[in-house]
Design an enzyme around this catalytic site. Sequence first.
Site, PDB file in Angstrom:
ATOM      1  N   TYR A 303      -8.743  11.901 -11.667  1.00 45.30           N
ATOM      2  CA  TYR A 303      -9.341  11.682 -10.344  1.00 45.30           C
ATOM      3  C   TYR A 303      -9.538  13.005  -9.604  1.00 45.30           C
ATOM      4  CZ  TYR A 303      -7.754   6.816 -10.981  1.00 45.30           C
ATOM      5  OH  TYR A 303      -7.535   5.551 -11.437  1.00 45.30           O
ATOM      6  N   GLU A 377       7.203  -6.030   5.722  1.00 42.99           N
ATOM      7  CA  GLU A 377       5.987  -6.820   5.969  1.00 42.99           C
ATOM      8  C   GLU A 377       5.577  -6.848   7.438  1.00 42.99           C
ATOM      9  OE1 GLU A 377       7.582 -10.325   4.176  1.00 42.99           O
ATOM     10  OE2 GLU A 377       6.220 -10.174   2.455  1.00 42.99           O
TER      11      GLU A 377
END
Length: 398
Positions: A303, A377
């Site tokens: 990448y 979360e």
Amino acid sequence: MAADFDTRVRGLADDRREALVRWRRDLHRHPELGFEEHRTAAIVESHLRELDLEVHTGIAGTGLIGVLRPAGSDEPAVLLRADMDALPIQEVSGRDYGSTIEGRMHACGHDGHTAMLLGAAEVLCEMRDALSRPVVFCFQPAEEGLGGGRRMVEEGVLDIVPVGAVYGLHLWSLEPAGRILVRPGAFMAAVDSFQARIVGRGGHGALPHESRDPIVAAAQCVTALQTIVSRTIDPVQPAVVTVGELHAGTATNIIPDDARMTGTLRSFDDRVRQTLRTRVRELLEATAAGAGCRAEVTIHEGYPAVINSTEAARIAREAATMTVGEDSVSEPPPIAASEDFSYFLRERPGAFLFLGAGNEELGITAPHHSPEFDIDESVLPRGSEMLARLALHAECPR
Ligand code: NI
């Protein structure tokens, strides 16, 4: 007006708190590897269709986009990207939302990325009056080494609707929950790798003059490679050359026919990257030749570096400040990990940022790609809010 607008984005994101956790946990229980995200893509597609978005599927295999078009806009679109793939890792046991698939785990937070982008799509659908440009919700397959981002770009994801700017957000467990990290310029490294076979001529360990010893040649090669960063790269430019494998020989008294090595190259600048590749090949070939051997060298292109544009990083920083407050926004140093969002950033201005998702009190400190990896979360609504603000920012009446 600004306060109303602000409160509305925040409120719409917070309204989705439970849904975000539900979506994330469902994806977490059913992790899929790169280019195999069939269940995940089907779930995303059904959400996008429920929102009445224009949906394009089958981009880079399992990739898909949803397009939200505000009435009468001919502005270029903002693309928001989430990756969907999991990793070949066995998750620690004992979590009620743990992976149900042996040897597969969402150990990088891509389940959260997918959930947050679905949340942002819902928020923006309710705020479409405030948008003056289309938004492309881009769900990418295969970020983990297989280059799903590159394939999406090659298959024209930036032209289905003309895209003018691109943004991506990555959860980051090594930063406290709710912090947002964004920087202009080079943020994550380009990665390439090399493989080399040093070919000599084997023989008896007691008669080295009858052989061409590839082990001595390989040892000199390892040392020679260490001069690339110290002697040919500008000292203010970061670069890494690591030999990760070196294999040769079978016994104390045998000179083998060949030696094999592999390594990784990291850099942040295109010229440095090119120098690393060129010098690795030159030094291996010349050093092996100097020892009477021959080097067969293969360089694998990985990448490119994640390079944020100055303007997009500024916009992201403002959006981040509105989302989590100025004290929770910072400019990180570059990190030598890599990300294939770089392929989007090579084609369009944009920014890639991190949203902290660690929480020491909850024991959420494990690094990415570890079997204990988890996220706090409670940051999911902030992620949706942040993504929505990135799309809205230009229109934000401040
Ligand atoms: Ni990741």
